[in-house]
Design an enzyme around this catalytic site. Structure first.
Site, PDB file in Angstrom:
ATOM      1  N   ARG A  66      -9.168   2.779   9.537  1.00 24.15           N
ATOM      2  CA  ARG A  66      -8.835   1.385   9.823  1.00 24.15           C
ATOM      3  C   ARG A  66     -10.048   0.603  10.310  1.00 24.15           C
ATOM      4  NH1 ARG A  66      -3.337   0.268  10.077  1.00 24.15           N
ATOM      5  NH2 ARG A  66      -2.078   2.076  10.575  1.00 24.15           N
ATOM      6  N   ARG A  72      12.384 -11.264   4.849  1.00 26.14           N
ATOM      7  CA  ARG A  72      13.214 -10.043   4.818  1.00 26.14           C
ATOM      8  C   ARG A  72      14.321 -10.111   5.868  1.00 26.14           C
ATOM      9  NH1 ARG A  72       8.855  -5.469   3.417  1.00 26.14           N
ATOM     10  NH2 ARG A  72       8.407  -5.458   5.639  1.00 26.14           N
ATOM     11  N   ARG A  89      13.805  -7.728  11.255  1.00 22.16           N
ATOM     12  CA  ARG A  89      13.192  -6.602  11.966  1.00 22.16           C
ATOM     13  C   ARG A  89      12.029  -7.116  12.804  1.00 22.16           C
ATOM     14  NH1 ARG A  89      10.958  -1.822   9.206  1.00 22.16           N
ATOM     15  NH2 ARG A  89       9.641  -3.454   8.392  1.00 22.16           N
ATOM     16  N   LYS A 140       0.807  -1.207   0.000  1.00 25.30           N
ATOM     17  CA  LYS A 140       0.000   0.000   0.000  1.00 25.30           C
ATOM     18  C   LYS A 140       0.856   1.280   0.000  1.00 25.30           C
ATOM     19  CE  LYS A 140      -2.253  -0.395   3.677  1.00 25.30           C
ATOM     20  NZ  LYS A 140      -2.120   0.745   4.602  1.00 25.30           N
ATOM     21  N   ARG A 197      -0.976  -9.054  13.026  1.00 22.04           N
ATOM     22  CA  ARG A 197      -1.443  -7.853  12.321  1.00 22.04           C
ATOM     23  C   ARG A 197      -2.424  -8.219  11.204  1.00 22.04           C
ATOM     24  NH1 ARG A 197       3.463  -4.532  10.418  1.00 22.04           N
ATOM     25  NH2 ARG A 197       1.922  -2.931   9.995  1.00 22.04           N
TER      26      ARG A 197
END
Ligand SMILES: [Zn+2]
Length: 213
Positions: free
Chosen positions: A92, A127, A159, A17, A170
């Site tokens: 949201r 990642r 991370r 996004k 999430r």
């Protein structure tokens, strides 16, 4: 003539996004407004709503809807939003969308960028970052020549935001709280679905087509 685009971008965390928001912002010359960034800016600039937000952030509490909405209202009143804007990360929830409507903010388009959860988990979970030089890698799509070490020699790390358990939680929150917005905006005839593609430019082309349709 290019019409005014007052766009809400929906999409799970990791669906791309933010990147699309930046590209549309450039192509249409309209600001991309990320909620996190404008809350930080309002606090820094000491606006009325920034001061209200600070009372919460100072004690580590979540900034409540009423204050977030106030900050968005302040931001949308700035002259650069007159010809359109992109909202990234807001609303949201359905109550936030209702508040936006009550504020009289007219939205022209809502685009939902859809990527399956498994793909998001693979993208984010793979990642790796180097704390020493800032290089980023992906175990599958962009591996380091030195495996679990950076090209500079430092050990690679994940991370905190990319931790699979964090990503999963999430995603659950997104499906429960944010995804109902699709129905909300679909009922208003504003929702367009874009299937996120593997290649960034392919997704961008679909987003542009959705805006031009
Ligand atoms: Zn490095």
């Amino acid at each position: 003539m290019m019409r005014d685009v007052k766009l809400i971008l929906l999409g799970a965390p990791g669906a791309g996004k933010g990147t699309q928001a930046e590209i549309i912002s450039k192509n249409y010359a309209i600001p991309a407004i990320s909620t996190g960034a404008i809350i930080r800016a309002a606090i820094k600039n000491g606006t009325e709503m920034g001061k209200a937000a600070r009372e919460y952030t100072d004690r580590g509490a979540l900034v409540p809807d009423s204050v977030v909405i106030g900050i968005i209202k302040e931001r949308l009143a700035e002259p650069d939003c007159a010809g359109g804007f992109i909202l990234d990360g807001f609303p949201r929830t359905v109550p936030q969308a209702q508040a936006l409507d009550e504020m009289g903010v007219e939205i022209t388009d809502v685009i939902s960028i859809e990527v399956p959860d498994e793909s998001i988990l693979e993208r984010m979970g793979g990642r790796r970052v180097c704390k020493a030089c800032g290089a980023t890698y992906h175990v599958k799509y962009n591996p380091s020549p030195l495996g679990d070490r950076c090209a500079c020699g430092e050990a690679l790390t994940i991370r905190a935001d990319d931790d699979p358990e964090v990503v999963k939680s999430r995603l659950v929150t997104y499906h429960e709280q944010t995804e109902p917005l699709k129905e909300y905006y679909s009922a208003k005839g504003k929702l367009k679905i874009v299937i996120g593609q593997e290649k960034l430019e392919d997704t961008t082309a679909l987003v542009s087509a959705a805006l031009d349709a």
